[in-house]
Scaffold this motif. Structure first.
Motif, short mmCIF file in Angstrom:
data_model
loop_
_atom_site.label_atom_id
_atom_site.label_comp_id
_atom_site.label_asym_id
_atom_site.label_seq_id
_atom_site.Cartn_x
_atom_site.Cartn_y
_atom_site.Cartn_z
N PHE A 141 59.23 111.74 -50.26
CA PHE A 141 60.29 111.76 -49.11
C PHE A 141 60.22 113.05 -48.20
O PHE A 141 60.35 112.93 -47.01
N LEU A 142 60.13 114.26 -48.86
CA LEU A 142 59.98 115.55 -48.04
C LEU A 142 58.85 115.45 -47.12
O LEU A 142 58.86 115.83 -46.27
N ASN A 143 57.75 115.05 -47.67
CA ASN A 143 56.43 114.98 -46.85
C ASN A 143 56.51 114.14 -45.84
O ASN A 143 56.13 114.52 -44.75
N ALA A 144 57.13 112.85 -45.98
CA ALA A 144 57.22 111.89 -44.92
C ALA A 144 58.52 112.51 -43.84
O ALA A 144 58.30 112.06 -42.61
N ARG A 149 62.58 115.98 -35.95
CA ARG A 149 63.45 116.90 -35.31
C ARG A 149 64.58 117.49 -36.32
O ARG A 149 64.71 118.73 -36.48
N LEU A 150 64.98 116.41 -37.21
CA LEU A 150 66.30 116.87 -38.04
C LEU A 150 65.32 116.95 -39.43
O LEU A 150 66.17 116.37 -40.38
N GLU A 151 64.48 117.25 -39.65
CA GLU A 151 63.79 117.53 -41.16
C GLU A 151 64.69 118.16 -41.81
O GLU A 151 64.91 117.98 -43.08
N GLY A 152 65.21 119.32 -41.28
CA GLY A 152 66.05 120.40 -42.07
C GLY A 152 67.23 119.59 -42.73
O GLY A 152 67.93 120.06 -43.56
N LEU A 153 67.94 118.63 -41.95
CA LEU A 153 69.05 118.00 -42.22
C LEU A 153 68.65 117.20 -43.63
O LEU A 153 69.49 117.05 -44.54
N LEU A 154 67.38 116.55 -43.75
CA LEU A 154 67.17 115.57 -44.83
C LEU A 154 66.73 116.58 -45.87
O LEU A 154 67.26 116.33 -47.01
N VAL A 155 66.19 117.60 -45.87
CA VAL A 155 65.77 118.48 -46.90
C VAL A 155 67.20 119.14 -47.31
O VAL A 155 67.37 118.97 -48.69
N THR A 256 72.65 107.85 -35.98
CA THR A 256 71.39 108.56 -35.80
C THR A 256 70.82 109.07 -37.15
O THR A 256 69.63 109.14 -37.43
N MET A 257 71.78 109.52 -37.91
CA MET A 257 71.32 110.04 -39.32
C MET A 257 70.78 108.95 -40.30
O MET A 257 69.76 109.02 -40.93
N VAL A 258 71.41 107.53 -39.94
CA VAL A 258 70.91 106.41 -40.86
C VAL A 258 69.51 106.00 -40.41
O VAL A 258 68.69 105.79 -41.13
N LEU A 259 69.59 105.86 -39.09
CA LEU A 259 68.05 105.58 -38.39
C LEU A 259 66.83 106.33 -38.94
O LEU A 259 65.87 105.90 -39.30
N LEU A 260 67.36 107.64 -38.88
CA LEU A 260 66.27 109.01 -39.16
C LEU A 260 66.08 108.60 -40.93
O LEU A 260 65.01 108.53 -41.26
N LEU A 261 67.03 108.39 -41.53
CA LEU A 261 66.86 108.20 -43.21
C LEU A 261 65.84 106.82 -43.38
O LEU A 261 64.97 107.18 -43.99
N ALA A 266 60.75 104.58 -44.70
CA ALA A 266 59.69 103.53 -44.50
C ALA A 266 58.35 104.24 -44.52
O ALA A 266 57.32 103.73 -45.08
N ARG A 267 58.20 105.32 -44.05
CA ARG A 267 57.06 106.08 -43.86
C ARG A 267 56.51 106.53 -45.22
O ARG A 267 55.37 106.69 -45.48
N ALA A 268 57.44 106.93 -46.13
CA ALA A 268 57.04 107.12 -47.38
C ALA A 268 57.04 106.36 -48.41
O ALA A 268 56.38 106.36 -49.68
N GLY A 269 57.10 104.82 -47.87
CA GLY A 269 57.02 103.94 -48.86
C GLY A 269 57.95 103.79 -49.91
O GLY A 269 57.79 103.29 -51.05
N LEU A 270 59.12 104.12 -49.51
CA LEU A 270 60.35 104.15 -50.42
C LEU A 270 61.17 103.18 -50.24
O LEU A 270 61.30 103.00 -49.28
N PRO A 271 62.08 102.68 -51.28
CA PRO A 271 63.25 101.78 -51.11
C PRO A 271 64.30 101.99 -50.15
O PRO A 271 64.41 103.36 -49.96
N ARG A 272 64.69 101.10 -49.22
CA ARG A 272 65.83 101.49 -48.38
C ARG A 272 67.14 101.89 -49.29
O ARG A 272 67.58 101.06 -50.12
#
Length: 300
Positions: A141-144, A149-155, A256-261, A266-272
Motif C-alpha cells: 500500500f505504501l509503495n503504491a 500528491r497526498l501520499e503523506g495523508l495515506l501514510v 477526493t480522499m476516497v478516490l485517492l484510496l 487498485a495500483r497495489a492489487g489490494l481489495p477495496r
C-alpha cells in the motif's frame, strides 16, 4: 389525562391535544440549529424526519395518542419497503430523541419509543471489519502511494489511526515533526463544500498522537511539496494552515480522499476498503507490534 394533570400541578398551560406527531417533529427539527449540537447531528435528525417520518401516515396522528404499537408498525412498513435495518435503527433513535423533547416540554406523559423492548427494536446490521494489515499488504500500500500528491495523508492514516475528519482538519501548527508528535484538536463536519466546517473531535477531547519515522519523513516531504505548490499558485491560494487541502488551500472533500484510496489500492492489487478501514488497519498493526490497548486509545 395524565399529561393534563401534570400540567395543572406544575402550573403550566394545558398541552394542545390536537397537535400531531408530524407537527411536533417539524417544531423539533426547526429548533435544532439553536441547540448545542453539531451541524452534522442536526442534518442527521432532519434527514430522517423529512424523508421518513413527515411522509408517513403516522405524522398525522395526535402526538398524545402515540403508542408503541404505532412505532412497531412503522418500522415493519419501512423494512418491507426496502429500507435497511440499520436505517430503521437510526429512525428509531431519531424518534426517541424527538419524543424525549416532547416529554421535557410536557406534551406527552411518556416516551413510547423507550417502551419498545430490545427484541422489537430495529437491529443494526453489522459490517465485517476489513483491513490491509496482513503480511506484505501495508508495504504494498505504501509503495503504491509513492508520488501521489497526498501520499503523506495515506501514510498518516495507516500509521496513526486518525479519523477521516481529523485528518482533514489537521493544521501545521498542531504538528511538531522535530518531536514526532501531533495534536488532534478538530474534525471536519459536512460533506458539501458550503457546509464543511472544522469543529471539535468526535470524542470532544484533544489528544496527542506519536509519529513514527516513516510518517515524519512523509510529512516533511509533503510540506516541501506544499510550499512549492503555494509558490506556483500564488495569491489565488487560500492559506488556512491545513496540512492536507486542495491545491487552492480549501478543506479536502471526502470524495477526493476516497478516490485517492481506491486508486492506490487498485495500483497495489489490494481489495477495496473504506477509508475508515485504514483506522482499523492502524489499530491492528499497533497491536501486532506490541502496542498496549491503553496506548492504542490515544489514537481514538
Amino acid at each position: 389525562l395524565t399529561v393534563a394533570l401534570r400540567a395543572v400541578e406544575d402550573g403550566r398551560p394545558l398541552p394542545d391535544q390536537r397537535q400531531t406527531f408530524g407537527a411536533h417533529l417539524e417544531q423539533w427539527v426547526n429548533s435544532l440549529p439553536a441547540a448545542s449540537i453539531k451541524p452534522s447531528t442536526c442534518r442527521y435528525y432532519t434527514r430522517y424526519v423529512r424523508y421518513h417520518l413527515l411522509t408517513s401516515d403516522l405524522a398525522r396522528k395526535p402526538l398524545a395518542r402515540l403508542e408503541p404499537a404505532d412505532l412497531r408498525q412503522l418500522y415493519a412498513d419501512k423494512l418491507a419497503s426496502g429500507l435497511s435495518s440499520t436505517s430503521v435503527h437510526h429512525l428509531h433513535a431519531t424518534i426517541h430523541v424527538a419524543l424525549n423533547q416532547a416529554l421535557d416540554d410536557g406534551k406527552v406523559a411518556r416516551n413510547v419509543a423507550a417502551l419498545i423492548g430490545r427484541t422489537n427494536r430495529p437491529k443494526v446490521r453489522s459490517r465485517e471489519m476489513t483491513t490491509i494489515a496482513a503480511a506484505d499488504q501495508p508495504a504494498r500500500f505504501l509503495n503504491a502511494a509513492r508520488g501521489e500528491r497526498l501520499e503523506g495523508l495515506l501514510v498518516l492514516a495507516i500509521t496513526s489511526g486518525m479519523r477521516q475528519g481529523e485528518i482533514r482538519a489537521l493544521r501545521w501548527k498542531d504538528v511538531d515533526l522535530d518531536r514526532g508528535v501531533l495534536a488532534v484538536t478538530g474534525s471536519v463536519t459536512g460533506t458539501a463544500r458550503a457546509t464543511m466546517t472544522i469543529g471539535t473531535p468526535k470524542s470532544g477531547k484533544t489528544r496527542s498522537v506519536a509519529l513514527g519515522a516513516i510518517t515524519v519523513t512523509a510529512l516533511r516531504e509533503h510540506r516541501r511539496r506544499q510550499v512549492e505548490e503555494q509558490l506556483l499558485i500564488g495569491s489565488e491560494r487560500k492559506d488556512q494552515g491545513l496540512v492536507f487541502c486542495t491545491e487552492f488551500g480549501e478543506i479536502l472533500p471526502t470524495n477526493t480522499m476516497v478516490l485517492l484510496l481506491h486508486r492506490v489500492l487498485a495500483r497495489a492489487g489490494l481489495p477495496r476498503i473504506r477509508f475508515h478501514d485504514l483506522r482499523h488497519t492502524a489499530a491492528t498493526l499497533m497491536l501486532a507490534n506490541g502496542v498496549h490497548r491503553s496506548e492504542e486509545r490515544r489514537v481514538g
